[in-house]
Design a protein around this motif. Structure first.
Motif, short mmCIF file in Angstrom:
data_model
loop_
_atom_site.label_atom_id
_atom_site.label_comp_id
_atom_site.label_asym_id
_atom_site.label_seq_id
_atom_site.Cartn_x
_atom_site.Cartn_y
_atom_site.Cartn_z
N GLY A 139 2.57 3.03 20.01
CA GLY A 139 1.75 2.55 21.61
C GLY A 139 1.12 1.89 20.36
N GLU A 140 0.81 2.29 19.16
CA GLU A 140 -0.79 0.93 18.74
C GLU A 140 -0.08 0.44 16.86
N ARG A 141 -0.53 -0.32 16.55
CA ARG A 141 0.37 -1.39 16.31
C ARG A 141 -0.15 -0.81 14.53
N PHE A 142 0.60 -1.33 13.45
CA PHE A 142 0.51 -1.04 12.40
C PHE A 142 0.55 -1.53 11.24
N LEU A 143 -0.29 -1.62 10.38
CA LEU A 143 0.50 -3.18 9.16
C LEU A 143 0.79 -2.29 7.67
N ILE A 144 2.14 -1.96 7.24
CA ILE A 144 2.61 -1.23 6.67
C ILE A 144 3.24 -2.32 5.16
N GLU A 145 2.05 -1.64 4.02
CA GLU A 145 2.53 -2.34 3.02
C GLU A 145 3.12 -1.40 1.90
N ARG A 146 3.52 -2.21 0.87
CA ARG A 146 4.15 -1.33 -0.53
C ARG A 146 3.35 -2.54 -1.79
N ILE A 147 2.95 -2.38 -2.58
CA ILE A 147 2.16 -2.27 -3.73
C ILE A 147 3.37 -2.24 -4.83
N GLY A 148 4.32 -2.28 -5.80
CA GLY A 148 4.46 -1.81 -7.11
C GLY A 148 3.41 -2.90 -7.73
N THR A 149 3.13 -1.49 -8.48
CA THR A 149 2.19 -1.72 -10.39
C THR A 149 3.44 -1.87 -11.29
N ASP A 150 4.13 -2.41 -11.34
CA ASP A 150 5.48 -1.94 -12.84
C ASP A 150 4.80 -0.66 -13.44
N GLY A 151 4.56 0.33 -13.20
CA GLY A 151 4.36 0.95 -14.57
C GLY A 151 2.88 1.50 -14.33
N ASP A 152 2.73 0.50 -14.29
CA ASP A 152 0.82 0.01 -14.50
C ASP A 152 -0.22 1.52 -13.66
N VAL A 153 -0.39 1.78 -14.91
CA VAL A 153 -1.46 3.12 -14.76
C VAL A 153 -2.73 2.68 -14.08
N ASN A 154 -3.10 1.88 -15.08
CA ASN A 154 -4.40 1.11 -14.77
C ASN A 154 -4.55 -0.09 -13.34
N ARG A 155 -3.80 -0.71 -13.06
CA ARG A 155 -3.76 -1.11 -12.26
C ARG A 155 -3.71 -0.55 -10.94
N PHE A 156 -2.64 0.46 -10.77
CA PHE A 156 -2.46 1.56 -10.09
C PHE A 156 -4.17 1.94 -9.78
N ALA A 157 -4.78 2.35 -10.56
CA ALA A 157 -6.20 2.46 -10.42
C ALA A 157 -7.21 1.46 -9.51
N GLU A 158 -6.99 0.33 -9.96
CA GLU A 158 -7.90 -0.85 -10.09
C GLU A 158 -7.44 -0.83 -8.33
N LEU A 159 -6.60 -0.41 -7.16
CA LEU A 159 -5.80 -0.81 -6.49
C LEU A 159 -6.61 -0.49 -5.72
N LEU A 160 -5.97 1.12 -5.95
CA LEU A 160 -7.17 2.69 -5.70
C LEU A 160 -8.55 2.28 -5.09
N LEU A 161 -9.46 1.18 -6.26
CA LEU A 161 -10.53 1.85 -5.73
C LEU A 161 -11.23 1.05 -5.37
N GLN A 162 -10.11 -1.16 -4.66
CA GLN A 162 -10.20 -2.26 -4.36
C GLN A 162 -9.84 -1.64 -2.62
N LEU A 163 -9.30 -0.52 -2.34
CA LEU A 163 -8.34 -0.60 -0.97
C LEU A 163 -9.43 0.69 -0.69
N ASP A 164 -10.20 1.65 -0.86
CA ASP A 164 -10.70 3.00 -0.92
C ASP A 164 -12.08 2.00 0.40
N GLY A 165 -11.96 2.66 1.19
CA GLY A 165 -12.67 2.75 2.53
C GLY A 165 -12.44 1.53 3.21
N LYS A 166 -10.61 0.13 3.08
CA LYS A 166 -10.20 -0.76 3.86
C LYS A 166 -9.25 0.00 4.34
#
Length: 343
Positions: free
Chosen positions: A61-88
């Motif tokens: 009964g609750e609404r969810f927004l589900i997203e998948r974001i691929g980084t094309d194997g870029d570990v640095n981009r992966f880390a950047e996204l984690l930091l950007q989304l942390d807490g949000k």
């Protein structure tokens, strides 16, 4: 839509039911389009951005927004996204890599993935390992109980067991003739193991070393996910059921040839994280039954990491606080069942 009844096998279904999604109950998650506030669950993946998806769904009964974001194997981009989304967001899900794997009664962490997870300070981080050990065990028994797949003495190619050890244990317990492909699909060695005892012994010896390697050495990331390199054809041919992570299944899929236009004719595939293109590929190769352990949303089955993220977000607890019973209760309250599709 065609429904499988308890005790009815796919072979009992009418031919005109092919290409339709088959479920035993109502879909697990209902797609919604409301602008109301909703919980946000994001899978950050080392995989190809071509597999990205964003969907709104309703659970409990609750609404969810589900997203998948691929980084094309870029570990640095992966880390950047984690930091950007942390807490949000309510949950961050690791895709294209596991943090934790299990062999026997021991658990091992991939060094690189664990270092990435430690960047996140506020949002719960999941990789699907907590849910897999519950959901995939139950999926095997549900399929057996309901007569959809009889695993006893069935030839099963499990492309990797370290990320699905619960599934492997249940297959062995039911008497399946299992070949485990961790050495082949992970390290490129033409070795497939059938003995649970040998597999666990090798795991204890090798996993402390293997988990120190870069993720890209072990698992297809980025563009490597898009183009199968045919290999180990004999084992694909031998198997009646091909099970495990779909990107590993796809990694060495046999391709059609004049001598074998449908090299997977009559096979069953048990997996998750499939897209409409993946389903078409399997159909072209001759697969007759596709079983996914996670729910289908807008034609896409997300990984167990995302489903674990949804449960963690709903319960408002960190994954290390949850037990197998917590996950099982959450699944039961949703009426979860594997999705069974004839192709």
């Amino acid at each position: 839509m065609t429904h499988l009844r308890a005790g009815e096998s796919a072979g009992d279904m009418p031919k005109d039911a092919r290409n339709e999604v088959c479920t035993v109950i109502m879909p697990l998650g209902k797609v919604v389009g409301s602008e109301k506030a909703m919980k946000r669950v994001v899978s950050v993946s080392l995989g190809s951005s071509k597999r990205d998806k964003r969907v709104e769904a309703e659970f409990w009964g609750e609404r969810f927004l589900i997203e998948r974001i691929g980084t094309d194997g870029d570990v640095n981009r992966f880390a950047e996204l984690l930091l950007q989304l942390d807490g949000k967001v309510e949950a961050l899900c690791f895709g294209g890599t596991d943090i934790w794997v299990r062999c026997g009664k021991r658990r091992y962490a991939f060094r690189e993935a664990r270092q990435l997870a430690q960047l996140v300070k506020h949002t719960p981080v999941v990789d699907g390992s907590g849910l897999k050990d519950t959901m995939e065990r139950e999926a095997i028994h549900w399929l057996q109980r309901n007569g959809i797949v009889n695993f006893r003495s069935r030839k099963v190619l499990l492309v990797s067991a370290i990320d699905r050890f619960g599934m492997a244990e249940e297959l062995w317990a039911l008497g399946a003739d299992v070949r485990v492909g961790d050495l082949a699909f992970g390290l490129g060695l033409p070795a497939f193991l059938s003995s649970q005892r040998l597999y666990e012994t090798l795991g204890m010896l090798l996993l402390p070393l293997i988990t120190q390697l870069p993720i890209r050495w072990l698992y297809p990331t980025g563009e490597k996910q898009e183009h199968p390199v045919p290999k180990f054809h004999r084992f694909y041919q031998w198997a009646e059921v091909i099970a495990g992570d779909f990107l590993l299944i796809r990694k060495h899929l046999p391709l059609p040839s004049p001598q074998s236009p449908k090299p997977l004719r009559g096979k069953i595939v048990l997996t998750n994280t499939t897209t409409p293109d993946d389903v078409r590929l399997l159909q072209e190769l001759g697969v007759v039954l596709l079983i996914t352990t996670t729910p289908e949303l807008e034609g896409r089955t997300f990984g167990t990491n995302v489903m674990e993220g949804v449960i963690v977000a709903y319960l408002g607890r960190r994954p290390e606080e949850l037990t197998p019973d917590d996950y099982l209760q959450a699944l039961n309250s949703l009426g979860w069942r594997p999705t069974v599709r004839t192709l």
